[in-house]
Design an enzyme around this catalytic site. Structure first.
Site, PDB file in Angstrom:
ATOM      1  CE1 TYR A 118      15.544  -3.926   2.383  1.00 42.73           C
ATOM      2  CE2 TYR A 118      16.314  -2.290   3.908  1.00 42.73           C
ATOM      3  CZ  TYR A 118      15.179  -2.649   2.924  1.00 42.73           C
ATOM      4  OH  TYR A 118      14.319  -1.744   2.676  1.00 42.73           O
ATOM      5  CG  ASN A 174       6.195  -8.185  -0.751  1.00 38.52           C
ATOM      6  OD1 ASN A 174       5.561  -9.211  -1.407  1.00 38.52           O
ATOM      7  ND2 ASN A 174       5.955  -7.821   0.112  1.00 38.52           N
ATOM      8  CB  CYS A 223       8.684  -5.795   2.161  1.00 43.24           C
ATOM      9  SG  CYS A 223       7.131  -4.980   1.372  1.00 43.24           S
ATOM     10  CG  HIS A 224       5.313  -2.935   6.802  1.00 43.24           C
ATOM     11  ND1 HIS A 224       4.570  -4.081   6.307  1.00 43.24           N
ATOM     12  CD2 HIS A 224       5.290  -2.921   8.115  1.00 43.24           C
ATOM     13  CE1 HIS A 224       4.024  -4.733   7.506  1.00 43.24           C
ATOM     14  NE2 HIS A 224       4.213  -3.876   8.342  1.00 43.24           N
ATOM     15  CD  GLU A 250       3.260  -4.311  11.787  1.00 47.03           C
ATOM     16  OE1 GLU A 250       4.444  -4.677  12.149  1.00 47.03           O
ATOM     17  OE2 GLU A 250       2.869  -4.807  10.708  1.00 47.03           O
TER      18      GLU A 250
END
Length: 165
Positions: A95, A118, A126-127, A153
């Site tokens: 963040y 979001n 945002c993950h 990912e």
């Protein structure tokens, strides 16, 4: 507005479209999501390109989304959401790093609050935001969904307390 449901490995996603633009992707039990009655008529496939691209993402064949977006929020929220799009597939940022990237180095908490609002999960990633130590923090779909997406990912920071590499 119109909406539809799309299957995912973590349950049905609600896809909301407004005039051909993706307005929202909500998880089952998504914190802060409006009631289905506020999402317009339910149709078979509200935005076929979004449905297809999300399926490709979950299959591991898509790393970037190419969709017209209509994220509704304050100017600050939209700035944060745009910056989130710059965190690449398989990467994470904190963040604080995102706050610095938008020119607001002391605004990590405000970035967290904007991220929590979001409306376009997964597509606006945002993950990919983690705590300063690399720990997983809150996520509208739940921390387990966040962990699943990061593992999908191949991201390094996927467990609480895991230092960022």
């Amino acid at each position: 507005m119109i909406h539809s449901l799309a299957e995912s490995p973590l349950g049905p996603l609600t896809i909301v479209s407004h005039e051909g633009r993706l307005r929202a992707v909500y998880w089952p039990g998504h914190r802060g999501a409006p009631a289905p009655s506020a999402l317009g008529e339910r149709v078979e496939d509200a935005l076929p390109a979004a449905t297809r691209q999300l399926a490709e993402y979950f299959e591991g064949t898509r790393r970037e989304f190419d969709l017209p977006l209509e994220a509704v929020g304050t100017p600050f929220q939209r700035t944060v959401w745009k910056a989130l799009e710059g965190i690449g597939y398989g990467r994470t940022a904190t963040y604080g790093e995102l706050a610095s990237a938008i020119g607001r180095p002391g605004a990590a908490r405000a970035v967290g609050a904007a991220t929590g609002r979001n409306p376009i999960s997964i597509v606006i990633p945002c993950h990919r935001l983690v705590g300063a130590s690399g720990s997983l923090t809150g996520y509208a779909g739940g921390v387990e969904c966040k962990r699943f997406l990061l593992r999908l990912e191949g991201a390094e920071a996927i467990d609480p307390g895991t230092p960022r590499g």
